[in-house]
Design a protein around this motif. Sequence first.
Motif, short mmCIF file in Angstrom:
data_model
loop_
_atom_site.label_atom_id
_atom_site.label_comp_id
_atom_site.label_asym_id
_atom_site.label_seq_id
_atom_site.Cartn_x
_atom_site.Cartn_y
_atom_site.Cartn_z
N THR A 209 0.83 -1.21 0.00
CA THR A 209 0.00 0.00 0.00
C THR A 209 0.87 1.26 0.00
O THR A 209 0.51 2.26 -0.63
CB THR A 209 -0.94 0.03 1.22
OG1 THR A 209 -0.18 0.08 2.43
CG2 THR A 209 -1.85 -1.18 1.24
N LEU B 19 -1.43 -4.11 11.05
CA LEU B 19 -2.85 -4.07 10.68
C LEU B 19 -3.40 -2.65 10.78
O LEU B 19 -4.19 -2.22 9.94
CB LEU B 19 -3.64 -5.00 11.60
CG LEU B 19 -5.07 -5.35 11.18
CD1 LEU B 19 -5.08 -5.99 9.80
CD2 LEU B 19 -5.71 -6.28 12.20
N THR B 20 -2.94 -1.90 11.79
CA THR B 20 -3.36 -0.51 11.94
C THR B 20 -2.94 0.32 10.73
O THR B 20 -3.74 1.08 10.16
CB THR B 20 -2.76 0.11 13.21
OG1 THR B 20 -3.22 -0.62 14.36
CG2 THR B 20 -3.16 1.57 13.35
N LEU C 111 -2.21 -0.77 7.76
CA LEU C 111 -2.90 -1.27 6.57
C LEU C 111 -4.33 -0.72 6.50
O LEU C 111 -4.78 -0.22 5.45
CB LEU C 111 -2.92 -2.80 6.60
CG LEU C 111 -3.47 -3.53 5.38
CD1 LEU C 111 -2.67 -3.19 4.13
CD2 LEU C 111 -3.46 -5.03 5.62
N VAL C 112 -5.04 -0.79 7.61
CA VAL C 112 -6.41 -0.29 7.66
C VAL C 112 -6.45 1.22 7.41
O VAL C 112 -7.31 1.74 6.69
CB VAL C 112 -7.07 -0.62 9.01
CG1 VAL C 112 -8.40 0.11 9.16
CG2 VAL C 112 -7.27 -2.12 9.15
N PHE D 234 -6.51 2.29 3.82
CA PHE D 234 -7.81 2.16 3.17
C PHE D 234 -8.78 3.22 3.69
O PHE D 234 -9.54 3.81 2.91
CB PHE D 234 -8.38 0.76 3.41
CG PHE D 234 -7.71 -0.32 2.62
CD1 PHE D 234 -7.96 -0.46 1.26
CD2 PHE D 234 -6.82 -1.18 3.22
CE1 PHE D 234 -7.35 -1.46 0.51
CE2 PHE D 234 -6.19 -2.18 2.48
CZ PHE D 234 -6.45 -2.32 1.13
N VAL D 235 -8.76 3.47 4.99
CA VAL D 235 -9.65 4.48 5.57
C VAL D 235 -9.36 5.85 5.01
O VAL D 235 -10.28 6.64 4.72
CB VAL D 235 -9.54 4.49 7.11
CG1 VAL D 235 -10.30 5.67 7.71
CG2 VAL D 235 -10.07 3.19 7.70
N TYR E 288 -10.76 0.67 -1.78
CA TYR E 288 -11.22 -0.56 -1.15
C TYR E 288 -11.17 -1.75 -2.10
O TYR E 288 -10.89 -2.88 -1.70
CB TYR E 288 -12.65 -0.39 -0.63
CG TYR E 288 -12.77 0.57 0.54
CD1 TYR E 288 -12.23 0.25 1.78
CD2 TYR E 288 -13.40 1.81 0.39
CE1 TYR E 288 -12.33 1.13 2.85
CE2 TYR E 288 -13.51 2.69 1.45
CZ TYR E 288 -12.97 2.35 2.69
OH TYR E 288 -13.06 3.22 3.73
N GLY F 263 -8.29 -4.23 -2.14
CA GLY F 263 -7.98 -5.01 -0.94
C GLY F 263 -7.44 -6.39 -1.23
O GLY F 263 -6.41 -6.81 -0.68
#
Length: 438
Positions: free
Chosen positions: A72, A263-264, A266-267, A270-271, A277, A280
């Motif tokens: 990402t 994970l934070t 990565l999320v 997207f946020v 999205y 993904g």
Amino acid sequence: MLAWAVVVSVLVMTILSLLRVNVVIAILAAGITGGMMTGLSLTDALGMIVNGMGGQAETALSYVLLGAFAVTIAYSGITKILVRNLVKVLRGKRVILLFVIAGVASLSQNLIPVHIAFIPILIPPLLKLFDEMSLDRRGVASALTFGLKAPYVMIPAGFGLIFHKTIRDAMDSNGMAISLQDIAQSMVIPGSGMIVGLFIAILITYRKPRESESLKVSGEVSQVAEEEENDESFGIKHALTLVAIFLALIVQIWTGNLIIGALTGLVAMFVFLVVPYRKGDSVISEGITMMGTIAFVMLIASGYANVIKETGAVDALVEQTASSLGSNHVLISFVLLVVGLLITMGIGSSFGTIPILAALYVPICMSVGFSPLATATLIGTAGALGDAGSPASDSTLGPTSGLNADGRHNHIWDTCVPTFLHYNIPLFLFGWIAANLL
């Protein structure tokens, strides 16, 4: 025979790797050899390897998530901006470029804790530049491994904080109390040996040009270094990418969990809509492609570690060694570091080796009068020894994953052997000296 199982199995892995046998096969052969030497049948040895693979499941998952996070980051375009600027400033400056690579790699351990996940993103676009500059890729591997290892050895932040806490907790649980500040102090001298090794690698061993046949690197990343005309200016999505990296760092430090941190980040990507999205599935797939091999090797290495631990081979090796040493601190520290080198070379994980070493070293060090600082030095140095140079270590697998993007960099001879020579030898010597001074 039990005590020799570790030595012989590590030799099997090393020799097979030097003969260019695939690292997964080499580790499996080492595990089977070690298991059968301790009295296990072939089936039981393989079963113990499989059962032990779960020991690195958390690490494997974190690597896959870090790989996805790195994908990402690359998607945002911030990596291209970095590479473009590096090319403009450092073209033709081989020595400076190697030091910059070592510095960037160092940030991955403490400031931006993505560990090895940045390498397959940053390094392949630079391969064409390396060839144009006749840069010795073994020097690049040495610079990368230094950045992946030296910071956690010396600096108690990011992965370094985890490493130092692991030493403290392992020593405490075996009856020797020590503070994090003392552990940081104990690792300064051993870590300085790695700095010496870096300067030798860059300024002496790999300073000369090394001609390489010009081959085109496949994929989009091969064109980054030559497409300078498509300049992309720094914008909002790049700023949001930096915010996501910062969030991943803060969460990882706060929770002490690399999976949650990755994970934070990565999320957040997207946020913040830096990555759509709908991307993904492809992001996760690319992350698995990038880091999957390394994650699987780590799982196999965990299986090998399970064999030599559960069969008592490590305990037997240390106990037999300790029983014949007497009370000579110089000799004891030397032999304990040799044992640590063998164990870590086989397991390939400094962090996973520390609890094993502490359980064996602390009683020995207490019985002969080593101070807590000296004991921490021995445990930390022995744990770090072999991380560089081990075919199963992420500190060597990571650099190879980037430098071999065009199929022209050998994992053993171009990464493991150079890093073993330049980092394990000075780390051993400086750690040995420190253990007898503190």
